[in-house]
Scaffold this motif. Structure first.
Motif, PDB file in Angstrom:
ATOM      1  N   GLY A  13       0.925  -1.204  -0.074  1.00  0.00           N
ATOM      2  CA  GLY A  13       0.055  -0.150   0.092  1.00  0.00           C
ATOM      3  C   GLY A  13       0.675   1.545   0.032  1.00  0.00           C
ATOM      4  O   GLY A  13       2.058   1.479   0.252  1.00  0.00           O
ATOM      5  N   MET A  77      -2.449  -1.480  -7.651  1.00  0.00           N
ATOM      6  CA  MET A  77      -3.107  -1.714  -6.494  1.00  0.00           C
ATOM      7  C   MET A  77      -4.551  -2.078  -6.701  1.00  0.00           C
ATOM      8  O   MET A  77      -5.339  -1.073  -6.879  1.00  0.00           O
ATOM      9  CB  MET A  77      -3.168  -0.584  -5.480  1.00  0.00           C
ATOM     10  CG  MET A  77      -1.914   0.130  -5.035  1.00  0.00           C
ATOM     11  SD  MET A  77      -1.308  -0.997  -3.672  1.00  0.00           S
ATOM     12  CE  MET A  77       0.343  -1.482  -4.721  1.00  0.00           C
ATOM     13  N   LEU A  78      -4.923  -3.157  -7.183  1.00  0.00           N
ATOM     14  CA  LEU A  78      -6.071  -3.628  -7.395  1.00  0.00           C
ATOM     15  C   LEU A  78      -7.085  -4.296  -6.431  1.00  0.00           C
ATOM     16  O   LEU A  78      -8.037  -4.928  -6.736  1.00  0.00           O
ATOM     17  CB  LEU A  78      -5.873  -4.533  -8.855  1.00  0.00           C
ATOM     18  CG  LEU A  78      -5.503  -3.849 -10.001  1.00  0.00           C
ATOM     19  CD1 LEU A  78      -5.321  -4.707 -10.975  1.00  0.00           C
ATOM     20  CD2 LEU A  78      -6.113  -2.460 -10.428  1.00  0.00           C
ATOM     21  N   GLY A  79      -6.503  -3.986  -5.306  1.00  0.00           N
ATOM     22  CA  GLY A  79      -7.400  -4.582  -3.989  1.00  0.00           C
ATOM     23  C   GLY A  79      -6.677  -5.718  -3.285  1.00  0.00           C
ATOM     24  O   GLY A  79      -5.607  -6.052  -3.769  1.00  0.00           O
ATOM     25  N   ASN A 102      -1.422  -7.870   8.125  1.00  0.00           N
ATOM     26  CA  ASN A 102      -1.016  -6.438   7.289  1.00  0.00           C
ATOM     27  C   ASN A 102       0.062  -5.726   7.962  1.00  0.00           C
ATOM     28  O   ASN A 102       0.259  -5.811   9.158  1.00  0.00           O
ATOM     29  CB  ASN A 102      -2.315  -5.562   7.494  1.00  0.00           C
ATOM     30  CG  ASN A 102      -3.630  -5.866   6.757  1.00  0.00           C
ATOM     31  OD1 ASN A 102      -3.685  -5.450   5.744  1.00  0.00           O
ATOM     32  ND2 ASN A 102      -4.467  -6.921   7.478  1.00  0.00           N
ATOM     33  N   GLY A 103       0.849  -5.326   6.881  1.00  0.00           N
ATOM     34  CA  GLY A 103       2.112  -4.667   7.459  1.00  0.00           C
ATOM     35  C   GLY A 103       1.814  -3.259   8.271  1.00  0.00           C
ATOM     36  O   GLY A 103       2.869  -3.082   8.862  1.00  0.00           O
ATOM     37  N   ALA A 172     -11.143  -7.310  10.922  1.00  0.00           N
ATOM     38  CA  ALA A 172      -9.732  -6.778  11.198  1.00  0.00           C
ATOM     39  C   ALA A 172      -8.625  -6.842  10.230  1.00  0.00           C
ATOM     40  O   ALA A 172      -7.754  -6.197  10.129  1.00  0.00           O
ATOM     41  CB  ALA A 172      -9.104  -7.652  12.335  1.00  0.00           C
ATOM     42  N   GLY A 173      -9.286  -7.535   8.871  1.00  0.00           N
ATOM     43  CA  GLY A 173      -8.194  -7.810   7.827  1.00  0.00           C
ATOM     44  C   GLY A 173      -7.338  -8.856   8.106  1.00  0.00           C
ATOM     45  O   GLY A 173      -6.368  -8.657   7.116  1.00  0.00           O
ATOM     46  N   TYR A 175      -6.614 -12.970   8.386  1.00  0.00           N
ATOM     47  CA  TYR A 175      -7.378 -14.203   8.140  1.00  0.00           C
ATOM     48  C   TYR A 175      -6.552 -15.604   8.203  1.00  0.00           C
ATOM     49  O   TYR A 175      -5.230 -15.354   7.917  1.00  0.00           O
ATOM     50  CB  TYR A 175      -7.813 -14.067   6.841  1.00  0.00           C
ATOM     51  CG  TYR A 175      -8.444 -12.881   6.008  1.00  0.00           C
ATOM     52  CD1 TYR A 175      -9.982 -12.670   6.234  1.00  0.00           C
ATOM     53  CD2 TYR A 175      -7.518 -11.792   5.796  1.00  0.00           C
ATOM     54  CE1 TYR A 175     -10.391 -11.434   5.908  1.00  0.00           C
ATOM     55  CE2 TYR A 175      -8.194 -10.545   5.235  1.00  0.00           C
ATOM     56  CZ  TYR A 175      -9.768 -10.328   5.431  1.00  0.00           C
ATOM     57  OH  TYR A 175     -10.092  -9.116   4.830  1.00  0.00           O
ATOM     58  N   LEU A 200     -10.713  -9.265  -1.159  1.00  0.00           N
ATOM     59  CA  LEU A 200     -10.026 -10.517  -0.516  1.00  0.00           C
ATOM     60  C   LEU A 200     -11.238 -10.974   0.555  1.00  0.00           C
ATOM     61  O   LEU A 200     -11.321 -12.240   0.584  1.00  0.00           O
ATOM     62  CB  LEU A 200      -8.791 -10.330   0.613  1.00  0.00           C
ATOM     63  CG  LEU A 200      -8.322 -11.596   1.241  1.00  0.00           C
ATOM     64  CD1 LEU A 200      -7.907 -12.757   0.061  1.00  0.00           C
ATOM     65  CD2 LEU A 200      -7.327 -11.207   2.113  1.00  0.00           C
TER      66      LEU A 200
HETATM   67  C1  UD1 Z   1      -9.779  -3.611   4.371  1.00  0.00           C
HETATM   68  C2  UD1 Z   1     -10.853  -4.993   4.244  1.00  0.00           C
HETATM   69  C3  UD1 Z   1     -11.924  -4.449   5.383  1.00  0.00           C
HETATM   70  C4  UD1 Z   1     -11.418  -4.240   6.847  1.00  0.00           C
HETATM   71  C5  UD1 Z   1     -10.017  -3.444   6.790  1.00  0.00           C
HETATM   72  C6  UD1 Z   1      -9.309  -3.484   8.059  1.00  0.00           C
HETATM   73  C7  UD1 Z   1     -11.181  -5.580   2.029  1.00  0.00           C
HETATM   74  C8  UD1 Z   1     -11.727  -5.584   0.617  1.00  0.00           C
HETATM   75  N1  UD1 Z   1     -11.460  -4.783   3.043  1.00  0.00           N
HETATM   76  O1  UD1 Z   1     -10.279  -2.691   4.171  1.00  0.00           O
HETATM   77  O2  UD1 Z   1     -12.890  -5.495   5.444  1.00  0.00           O
HETATM   78  O3  UD1 Z   1     -12.404  -4.085   7.662  1.00  0.00           O
HETATM   79  O4  UD1 Z   1      -9.178  -3.845   5.712  1.00  0.00           O
HETATM   80  O5  UD1 Z   1      -8.151  -2.606   8.064  1.00  0.00           O
HETATM   81  O6  UD1 Z   1      -9.974  -6.274   2.147  1.00  0.00           O
HETATM   82  N2  UD1 Z   1      -2.966  -3.578   0.077  1.00  0.00           N
HETATM   83  C9  UD1 Z   1      -2.377  -3.991  -0.951  1.00  0.00           C
HETATM   84  N3  UD1 Z   1      -2.666  -3.880  -2.287  1.00  0.00           N
HETATM   85  C10 UD1 Z   1      -3.942  -3.428  -2.618  1.00  0.00           C
HETATM   86  C11 UD1 Z   1      -4.704  -3.105  -1.629  1.00  0.00           C
HETATM   87  C12 UD1 Z   1      -4.409  -3.090  -0.384  1.00  0.00           C
HETATM   88  O7  UD1 Z   1      -1.142  -4.601  -0.656  1.00  0.00           O
HETATM   89  O8  UD1 Z   1      -4.173  -3.506  -3.630  1.00  0.00           O
HETATM   90  C13 UD1 Z   1      -2.801  -3.740   1.522  1.00  0.00           C
HETATM   91  C14 UD1 Z   1      -2.715  -2.298   2.161  1.00  0.00           C
HETATM   92  O9  UD1 Z   1      -1.279  -1.749   2.073  1.00  0.00           O
HETATM   93  C15 UD1 Z   1      -3.052  -2.667   3.695  1.00  0.00           C
HETATM   94  C16 UD1 Z   1      -3.929  -3.676   3.448  1.00  0.00           C
HETATM   95  O10 UD1 Z   1      -3.710  -4.446   2.179  1.00  0.00           O
HETATM   96  O11 UD1 Z   1      -1.928  -3.165   4.399  1.00  0.00           O
HETATM   97  C17 UD1 Z   1      -5.438  -3.469   3.619  1.00  0.00           C
HETATM   98  O12 UD1 Z   1      -5.612  -2.484   2.560  1.00  0.00           O
HETATM   99  P1  UD1 Z   1      -6.639  -1.295   2.923  1.00  0.00           P
HETATM  100  O13 UD1 Z   1      -6.891  -0.475   1.654  1.00  0.00           O
HETATM  101  O14 UD1 Z   1      -6.377  -0.432   4.177  1.00  0.00           O
HETATM  102  O15 UD1 Z   1      -8.283  -2.171   3.261  1.00  0.00           O
HETATM  103  P2  UD1 Z   1      -9.498  -1.484   3.608  1.00  0.00           P
HETATM  104  O16 UD1 Z   1     -10.041  -0.666   2.365  1.00  0.00           O
HETATM  105  O17 UD1 Z   1      -9.019  -0.469   4.915  1.00  0.00           O
END
Ligand code: UD1
Ligand code: CA
Length: 420
Positions: A13, A77-79, A102-103, A172-173, A175, A200
């Protein structure tokens, strides 16, 4: 086939809100990069095989983690689902569990990861979600359960109905998935949501629809799953971590006078009945004995080993100092790369001159020495046991046992001089 537990750390991210030239993941909490703390926590929980998904400013993350982890690259960054897909090659052919971390969620406990994975294995769940109950769940994905209480999916705030927004159980993200079931489900997720991202979270719904078992693990301490998105949150998490560490030491019998103004980093051992006065900082990799007295305003850095009953007073900085039982360094000293014998007293203002601009050298001080005030010890140098160093000396040669060393200009008095 061998059942493994692997971790994936999401670290691709951007972290726009940090307003920084650096990747968010390399910002430090208590002296350690966020992503490094997450990797170390995973490792302490028993997970050896760790994949880090990097993207934005990946070089910075890679410098920090080096070859302690495997890397997967996410170009765009596609999710979160897309991020995990990048690890497919590294997961193929493996059996067991994969934990997604999550980092930027740096203060999750080792114990929590352990219990979480154990729960997932014991209940034979293909997906286990780490959840929390929040009074204000705004911004988070919500956990959707059927009337029987089984998790059927996760709905993002942006995609949620007003009714779903009332759900207080949040994702909490983090799993724990069955590796092979995850790989199958990832192939089925599509970016048909408000954000046009590969979520995810959709994996949970997909697995559920296929009749696989999914479940939740509700975290006890809500602060563990907090993330860092800006510098205010970084400060908040640092405070929470500080209190947690200080409480841990107090539970082990250490006396801390002011819990808010004592800074003890990770990986510090402190014996019972040691008293810590305010504004003391103790860095990682330090071991302190019982019944010591530290501070106020002491700075004890990496590599220090203090035996029992040691006193380290005000404005004293120690680095890689091995200090014997009952030794005292009461005020205004820098003692680096040194050994200080038992019962030795280091006078006010004493300094080890351990660095000549190129090399660090050692100072060895025997037992029962008396080092007078304002002494410079130019390393490498050894003070024999039971030696006495006169105040104001600059010591460049070794001092034999039991002797006195004086190394300063003699004083001259000129009678009546100031009357002229
Ligand atoms: C995500 C969860 C949400 C949860 C929240 C907790 C999804 C769709 N939603 O939302 O349900 O409540 O985390 O914090 O997963 N990242 C990547 N590549 C990407 C997108 C994200 O590496 O393309 C990484 C980000 O750097 C981060 C983590 O994934 O460390 C979470 O991404 P973030 O955009 O914060 O997710 P949320 O939209 O907050
Ligand atoms: Ca987030």
């Amino acid at each position: 086939m061998k059942q493994e537990v692997i971790a994936i750390v999401l670290a691709a991210g951007k972290g726009t809100r940090m307003k920084s030239e650096k990747s968010k993941l390399v910002h430090k909490i208590y002296g350690k990069e966020l992503v490094k703390r997450v990797v170390e926590t995973a490792r302490k929980s028993g997970i050896e095989d760790i994949i880090t998904v990097v993207g934005y400013k990946k070089e910075q993350v890679q410098i920090v983690l080096g070859d302690t982890v495997k890397y997967a690259y996410q170009e765009e960054m596609l999710g979160t689902g897309h991020a995990v897909m990048q690890a497919e090659e590294l997961l193929k052919g493996k059996q067991g569990k994969v934990v997604v971390l999550n980092g930027d969620v740096p203060i999750l406990r080792t114990e929590t990861i352990k219990k979480f994975v154990q729960k997932s294995i014991k209940h034979k769940e293909s997906a286990t979600v780490l959840t929390a109950i929040y009074n204000n769940p705004t911004g988070y994905g919500r956990i959707v359960r059927d009337i029987g209480g089984n998790i059927t999916g996760i709905i993002e705030e942006k995609d949620a109905t007003d009714e779903q927004k009332k759900i207080q159980e949040i994702n909490a993200g983090i799993y724990c998935f069955d590796i092979q079931e995850l790989l199958k489900a990832l192939k089925k997720i599509e970016p048909n949501n408000v954000q046009k991202e590969y979520y995810l979270t959709d994996v949970v719904r997909i697995m559920n629809e296929e009749g696989l078992k999914t479940g939740a693990f509700i975290v006890e301490d809500n602060t563990e799953i907090l993330g860092v998105n800006d510098k205010m949150q970084l400060e908040l998490l640092t405070k929470i971590l500080k209190l947690r560490i200080n409480q841990y030491h107090m539970q082990n019998g250490v006396t801390i006078e002011d819990i808010d103004n004592t800074y003890i980093y990770d990986d510090v051992e402190i014996g019972t009945d040691t008293v810590i006065h305010p504004n003391t900082t103790i860095k990682s990799d330090v071991i302190i004995g019982k019944d010591c007295e530290l501070g106020p305003n002491a700075y004890i850095r990496e590599g220090c080993r203090l035996a029992d009953k040691v006193k380290v007073g005000s404005f004293v900085e120690l680095k890689k100092a091995i200090v014997g039982e009952g030794a005292k360094i009461p005020h205004l000293s820098y003692m680096g790369d040194c050994e200080i014998g038992a019962k030795t007293n280091i006078g006010c203002g004493t300094i080890t001159c351990n660095y000549d601009g190129f090399n660090k050298s050692k100072t060895i001080i025997g037992d029962n020495c008396f080092v007078g005030s304002n002494v410079n010890l130019v390393a490498p140098v050894t003070l024999g046991k039971n030696s006495f160093i006169a105040a104001g000396s600059t010591i460049t040669n070794n001092v034999p046992d039991d002797s006195l060393a004086i190394a300063r200009e003699r004083q001259i008095n000129k009678d009546g001089w100031n009357k002229k």
